[in-house]
Write a protein that holds these residues in place. Structure first.
Motif, PDB file in Angstrom:
ATOM      1  N   TYR A   3     -17.949  -7.825 -20.481  1.00  0.00           N
ATOM      2  CA  TYR A   3     -16.860  -7.438 -19.591  1.00  0.00           C
ATOM      3  C   TYR A   3     -16.901  -5.944 -19.283  1.00  0.00           C
ATOM      4  N   VAL A  38     -17.406  -3.834 -15.834  1.00  0.00           N
ATOM      5  CA  VAL A  38     -16.438  -2.826 -15.392  1.00  0.00           C
ATOM      6  C   VAL A  38     -17.140  -1.498 -15.119  1.00  0.00           C
ATOM      7  N   LEU A  62     -16.427  -5.375 -11.595  1.00  0.00           N
ATOM      8  CA  LEU A  62     -15.072  -5.847 -11.884  1.00  0.00           C
ATOM      9  C   LEU A  62     -14.142  -4.653 -12.019  1.00  0.00           C
ATOM     10  N   ASP A  63     -12.878  -4.871 -11.706  1.00  0.00           N
ATOM     11  CA  ASP A  63     -11.858  -3.875 -12.014  1.00  0.00           C
ATOM     12  C   ASP A  63     -11.290  -4.215 -13.383  1.00  0.00           C
ATOM     13  N   PHE A  64     -10.945  -3.198 -14.155  1.00  0.00           N
ATOM     14  CA  PHE A  64     -10.426  -3.456 -15.492  1.00  0.00           C
ATOM     15  C   PHE A  64      -9.053  -4.107 -15.401  1.00  0.00           C
ATOM     16  N   ASN A  65      -8.916  -5.215 -16.099  1.00  0.00           N
ATOM     17  CA  ASN A  65      -7.651  -5.926 -16.205  1.00  0.00           C
ATOM     18  C   ASN A  65      -7.588  -6.493 -17.617  1.00  0.00           C
ATOM     19  N   LEU A  66      -6.634  -6.052 -18.387  1.00  0.00           N
ATOM     20  CA  LEU A  66      -6.526  -6.448 -19.784  1.00  0.00           C
ATOM     21  C   LEU A  66      -6.367  -7.961 -19.928  1.00  0.00           C
ATOM     22  N   LEU A  67      -5.593  -8.573 -19.068  1.00  0.00           N
ATOM     23  CA  LEU A  67      -5.387 -10.022 -19.155  1.00  0.00           C
ATOM     24  C   LEU A  67      -6.656 -10.804 -18.839  1.00  0.00           C
ATOM     25  N   THR A  68      -7.437 -10.329 -17.902  1.00  0.00           N
ATOM     26  CA  THR A  68      -8.706 -10.990 -17.579  1.00  0.00           C
ATOM     27  C   THR A  68      -9.674 -10.900 -18.740  1.00  0.00           C
ATOM     28  N   TRP A  69      -9.713  -9.749 -19.378  1.00  0.00           N
ATOM     29  CA  TRP A  69     -10.587  -9.553 -20.533  1.00  0.00           C
ATOM     30  C   TRP A  69     -10.180 -10.477 -21.680  1.00  0.00           C
ATOM     31  N   SER A 121     -10.991 -14.090 -20.849  1.00  0.00           N
ATOM     32  CA  SER A 121     -12.418 -14.419 -20.969  1.00  0.00           C
ATOM     33  C   SER A 121     -12.802 -14.679 -22.417  1.00  0.00           C
TER      34      SER A 121
END
Length: 162
Positions: free
Chosen positions: A112, A116, A121-128, A131
């Motif tokens: 991830y 980034v 990708l743009d950093f997104n805590l929820l996406t990380w 995953s």
């Protein structure tokens, strides 16, 4: 035995991608999970284990990701993490699951942040976080199944402990 487990896991990962989309709730990392499970079969020959990890990562690069050499080095890093964790923890099924969880989280985190950093990708805590936990469920189940199967097979040879 080791090669058969890795090949079956590699092919099964492709088969499972037909049933579950890439970003679904069940993201498979069967090749990585198999690499974690077969570590005790190398009897302390870490160099041979690292070669298997690198070659599996390279094949993963060519077939699944098209990121030449990146996955190979990432599998090598995870293999090194497995050697450290398996030396600290005793050999049983619970610790195998713990090592699998740590390695999957590490693998997803490195992947991830590489995406980034490269701007894909743009950093997104929820996406990380999503995953990571999307990968955990299916792979822990696979880890338990393949760990049990390998344990049953290798118990006859008295080489695998748990």
């Amino acid at each position: 035995m080791k090669i058969v487990i890795l090949i079956v896991s590699f092919i099964l990962e492709s088969v499972m991608s037909n049933f579950f989309p890439v970003n679904s709730f069940f993201a498979s990392l069967f090749s990585l999970t198999a690499l974690i499970v077969i570590y005790p079969l190398f009897d302390g020959d870490n160099f041979k284990y690292f070669r298997y990890a690198f070659l599996l990562g390279f094949a993963y690069d060519l077939i699944y990701t098209d990121t030449i050499i990146f996955q190979a080095f990432l599998f090598l890093i995870i293999a090194y993490l497995v050697t450290i964790l398996r030396k600290m923890l005793s050999d049983n099924l619970l610790n195998l699951v713990i090592v699998t969880l740590i390695c999957i989280a590490s693998y997803r985190t490195i992947n991830y942040f590489a995406l980034v950093i490269t701007g894909n990708l743009d950093f997104n805590l929820l996406t990380w976080i999503a995953s990571i936990y999307n990968s955990v469920i299916l792979n822990v189940i696979y880890c338990l199944i393949i760990g049990w199967v390998v344990n049953r097979i290798m118990r006859k040879k008295r080489r695998y402990r748990f």
